[in-house]
Design a protein around this motif. Structure first.
Motif, short mmCIF file in Angstrom:
data_model
loop_
_atom_site.label_atom_id
_atom_site.label_comp_id
_atom_site.label_asym_id
_atom_site.label_seq_id
_atom_site.Cartn_x
_atom_site.Cartn_y
_atom_site.Cartn_z
N VAL A 9 0.86 -0.94 0.15
CA VAL A 9 -0.17 -0.29 0.10
C VAL A 9 1.07 0.65 0.25
O VAL A 9 0.78 1.75 -0.78
CB VAL A 9 -0.95 -0.12 1.32
CG1 VAL A 9 -2.05 0.96 1.22
CG2 VAL A 9 -1.85 -1.28 1.39
N ALA A 10 1.80 1.52 0.06
CA ALA A 10 2.64 2.30 0.54
C ALA A 10 3.36 2.70 -0.45
O ALA A 10 3.79 3.87 -1.03
CB ALA A 10 3.80 1.93 1.75
N PHE A 11 3.74 1.26 -1.55
CA PHE A 11 4.48 1.90 -2.23
C PHE A 11 3.32 2.34 -3.71
O PHE A 11 3.91 3.34 -4.16
CB PHE A 11 4.78 0.39 -2.95
CG PHE A 11 5.59 0.68 -4.61
CD1 PHE A 11 6.91 0.72 -4.67
CD2 PHE A 11 4.55 0.20 -6.06
CE1 PHE A 11 7.06 0.56 -5.99
CE2 PHE A 11 5.22 -0.14 -6.97
CZ PHE A 11 6.54 0.47 -7.05
N VAL A 12 2.59 1.82 -3.85
CA VAL A 12 1.55 2.59 -4.20
C VAL A 12 1.35 4.33 -3.70
O VAL A 12 1.18 5.24 -4.73
CB VAL A 12 -0.05 1.43 -4.06
CG1 VAL A 12 -1.38 2.62 -5.05
CG2 VAL A 12 -0.17 0.35 -5.41
N SER A 13 1.28 4.56 -2.27
CA SER A 13 0.56 5.46 -2.21
C SER A 13 2.13 6.27 -2.34
O SER A 13 2.09 7.84 -2.68
CB SER A 13 0.79 5.63 -0.77
OG SER A 13 -0.04 4.77 0.08
N PHE A 14 3.23 6.09 -2.53
CA PHE A 14 4.16 7.15 -3.27
C PHE A 14 3.93 7.29 -4.47
O PHE A 14 5.05 8.55 -4.84
CB PHE A 14 6.14 6.07 -2.43
CG PHE A 14 6.00 6.66 -1.18
CD1 PHE A 14 6.33 7.79 -1.00
CD2 PHE A 14 6.40 5.42 -0.80
CE1 PHE A 14 7.19 7.72 0.13
CE2 PHE A 14 5.82 4.90 0.67
CZ PHE A 14 6.84 6.79 1.40
N ILE A 15 3.42 6.25 -5.29
CA ILE A 15 3.75 6.68 -6.97
C ILE A 15 2.72 7.65 -6.89
O ILE A 15 2.64 9.19 -7.29
CB ILE A 15 3.20 5.80 -7.65
CG1 ILE A 15 4.32 4.67 -7.41
CG2 ILE A 15 2.26 6.52 -9.03
CD1 ILE A 15 3.82 3.05 -7.95
N LEU A 16 1.54 7.45 -6.59
CA LEU A 16 0.23 8.61 -6.24
C LEU A 16 1.17 10.20 -5.09
O LEU A 16 0.60 11.38 -5.89
CB LEU A 16 -0.54 8.51 -5.80
CG LEU A 16 -1.68 7.32 -5.81
CD1 LEU A 16 -2.63 7.05 -5.14
CD2 LEU A 16 -1.91 7.21 -7.54
N ALA A 17 1.64 10.11 -4.57
CA ALA A 17 2.40 11.61 -3.87
C ALA A 17 3.28 11.81 -4.85
O ALA A 17 3.59 13.38 -5.02
CB ALA A 17 2.75 11.06 -2.48
N GLY A 18 4.08 11.27 -5.35
CA GLY A 18 4.61 12.01 -6.61
C GLY A 18 4.06 12.42 -7.60
O GLY A 18 4.48 13.92 -8.36
N ILE A 19 3.10 12.04 -8.08
CA ILE A 19 1.64 12.54 -9.20
C ILE A 19 1.00 14.25 -8.60
O ILE A 19 1.19 15.26 -9.34
CB ILE A 19 1.06 11.78 -9.59
CG1 ILE A 19 1.99 9.99 -10.49
CG2 ILE A 19 0.42 12.17 -10.96
CD1 ILE A 19 1.30 9.38 -11.12
N ILE A 20 0.19 13.66 -7.25
CA ILE A 20 -0.26 14.59 -6.60
C ILE A 20 0.49 15.43 -5.96
O ILE A 20 -0.08 17.04 -6.65
CB ILE A 20 -1.08 13.41 -6.37
CG1 ILE A 20 -2.08 12.86 -6.57
CG2 ILE A 20 -2.15 14.88 -5.33
CD1 ILE A 20 -3.28 11.86 -5.51
N GLN A 21 0.93 15.16 -4.89
CA GLN A 21 2.16 16.05 -5.12
C GLN A 21 1.02 17.09 -3.65
O GLN A 21 1.63 18.26 -3.57
CB GLN A 21 2.71 16.97 -5.26
CG GLN A 21 3.69 16.32 -6.47
CD GLN A 21 5.34 17.03 -6.95
OE1 GLN A 21 5.00 18.09 -6.28
NE2 GLN A 21 5.72 17.12 -7.88
N ASN A 22 -0.09 16.23 -2.83
CA ASN A 22 -0.99 17.15 -2.21
C ASN A 22 -1.23 15.99 -0.56
O ASN A 22 -1.56 15.11 -0.51
CB ASN A 22 -2.48 17.35 -2.31
CG ASN A 22 -3.15 18.31 -1.64
OD1 ASN A 22 -3.56 17.69 -0.04
ND2 ASN A 22 -3.27 19.79 -2.12
N VAL A 23 -0.18 16.83 0.69
CA VAL A 23 -0.35 15.98 1.64
C VAL A 23 -1.42 15.60 2.30
O VAL A 23 -0.80 14.65 2.58
CB VAL A 23 1.05 16.32 2.65
CG1 VAL A 23 0.37 18.51 3.20
CG2 VAL A 23 0.90 16.26 4.36
#
Length: 501
Positions: free
Chosen positions: A445-459
């Motif tokens: 789940v963290a791996f998927v979340s880091f992918i989304l974080a790099g794209i969305i960049q909203n904490v």
């Protein structure tokens, strides 16, 4: 040590005498890192923690808390959540966490038929993951030392990465969900079934620490819960005071005089934690003497005992600092990676997820979070220039920290994993095998979340999505396991109802 030796050999092109000089006496060798005031402050902090833990055990604080918890907690869920809560409260250091939580919660969890493997998992999951998101901890001191730069202070970078550190945050969320919803799977299901239905806390024939008792009731007076809580509260308070003191909070006319956050960001972590812990240690000695809980001579037996407990982490940290210096300054590995990734362009958004996987692999192979972060953090800070990409730099640092914790969490040679097994009195391989499926679930789940974080960049948005994904994943696992092991779950539920009644 072997990593340091290989680094020195490469740097000196395999010249024997130059290798020894580089490894021991160079500007980034073992002696140099130990001569650094900030590094030595962290070592003093670790030793002081070890002394305080032993002192609280001798004074009866741990025993008193366990006695209180057995009377107060009435359900398995409550026992697991109390174990987690105690682990979260003792956030200053992971070794401190494992040594204290295990001793305090063993009798509580045993009375509620929670397997030793489950106890070890909860202890391990509230040790490193909690320390990695606690601003006042030995981990904060170490990480901030790795990422100091001209653009931003190390402690400020550490604080900013906390809401992006998905592995650590989701691990805590997972403990809450599986405790409330009674979710177990993989080898842990067997251990929990045996504990609840067959009254066997261990499952395997091995019974480590048979007959051992880690805590005492005090030599003179009756112990109380305050004997554990008060020293911990004082330790946290004095460490915060020590940090802002080194940051210039009390310096009349200084830049950060009276500015709490500014002083905290400008703090010298090692020095501040050393000052705070020494003050707390003096208070703890005097408190137990005045209470009559422990005599003068016996109290000072804690000094060598506490030092002995911290020898392993001190060695690991010394070699991690040395390895960091050799790779960072001796062979310019960070510059190499920066140049190699200079053309990443849009792919930079996906680098945090890659960094997380690499950090996890290194952490698992080496068994040390600090060593992994010491290698990865300086590279991340240089790959993502903070002035140009502050958010990606923060996410990248969080990914490096999360990856190091994840790999360390799964590694059988990790000191924290070993100490969690010892604290729970659990056979070590049982702890490793039962924990890995849980850790891999969070890692996915963290791996998927880091992918989304790099794209969305909203904490905020990214953290909400990560939490929803974690809960949804666990609900799916529960549905699958309930269908597959319906009879086992029914027996466990009946045993739990009988125990609660």
């Amino acid at each position: 040590f072997l990593g340091c030796l290989v680094g020195a050999l490469l740097y000196t092109q395999f010249a024997p005498w130059d290798t020894i000089v580089t490894l021991v006496g160079a500007d980034y060798g073992i002696i140099s890192v130990l001569a650094d005031g900030g590094n030595m402050g962290i070592i003093v902090f670790l030793v002081t923690l070890g002394i305080m833990v032993d002192l609280m055990n001798k004074g009866g604080g741990s025993e008193a808390f366990g006695r209180w918890a057995k009377k107060t907690v009435h359900t398995r869920c409550g026992a697991q959540l109390l174990t987690m809560l105690l682990g979260v409260l003792i956030f200053v250091d992971d070794y401190f966490n494992c040594l204290t939580v295990g001793a305090v919660m063993r009798p509580v969890t045993e009375s509620h038929k929670i397997s030793r493997a489950k106890l070890a998992y909860v202890i391990d999951s509230t040790a490193a993951p909690v320390c990695m998101i606690a601003p006042v901890s030995s981990w904060a001191a170490a990480v901030s030392g790795y990422v100091n730069s001209d653009n931003v202070s190390g402690i400020e970078m550490f604080i900013k990465q906390i809401p992006w550190n998905y592995y650590c945050l989701l691990t805590l969320l997972m403990i809450v969900v599986i405790s409330i919803l009674n979710i177990d799977y993989g080898p842990m299901l067997t251990h929990e079934y045996n504990a609840q239905v067959k009254d066997d806390l261990f499952t395997t024939p091995e019974r480590p620490f048979a007959g051992a008792d880690d805590y005492e009731t005090g030599t003179k007076g009756k112990s109380s819960v305050l004997d554990l809580i008060l020293p911990v509260v004082v330790l946290i308070a004095t460490c915060i005071i020590g940090l802002i003191y080194t940051g210039g909070f009390y310096e009349a006319g200084g830049e950060y005089a009276g500015d709490f956050m500014g002083a905290f960001s400008n703090a010298s972590s090692g020095q501040g934690l050393a000052i705070g812990s020494m003050l707390a240690l003096v208070f703890t000695f005097i408190y137990f003497w005045l209470r009559g809980a422990i005599g003068f001579e016996k109290s000072f037996e804690s000094v060598p005992n506490g030092f002995i407990q911290m020898i392993s982490p001190i060695l690991i940290l010394t070699f991690a600092w040395t390895l960091c210096g050799l790779t960072r300054y001796g062979m310019y590995s960070a510059d190499f990676v920066v140049n190699a990734m200079s053309g990443a362009g849009e792919l930079a958004k996906f680098l945090p997820a890659v960094i997380f996987i690499i950090g996890a692999a290194i952490g698992f192979a080496t068994g040390t979070s600090w060593g992994t972060i010491g290698i990865m953090a300086p590279i991340v800070v240089q790959v993502f220039n903070y002035d140009q990409q502050p958010i990606l730099c923060t996410i990248g640092l969080a990914a490096a920290c999360a990856g190091g914790v994840m790999g360390d969490h799964c590694s059988p040679i990790s000191d924290t994993t070993i100490m969690a097994s010892a604290g729970a009195h659990c056979y070590h391989l049982n702890h490793v095998f039962t924990q890995i499926p849980y850790a891999l679930t969070v890692a996915g789940v963290a791996f998927v979340s880091f992918i989304l974080a790099g794209i969305i960049q909203n904490v905020v948005i990214c953290l909400i999505i990560a939490c929803v994904l974690m809960v949804a994943t666990l609900l799916v696992i529960k549905a699958i396991m309930a269908k597959k092991h319906q009879g086992i779950f029914q027996e466990m539920a009946e045993a739990d109802k009988a125990l609660t009644k």
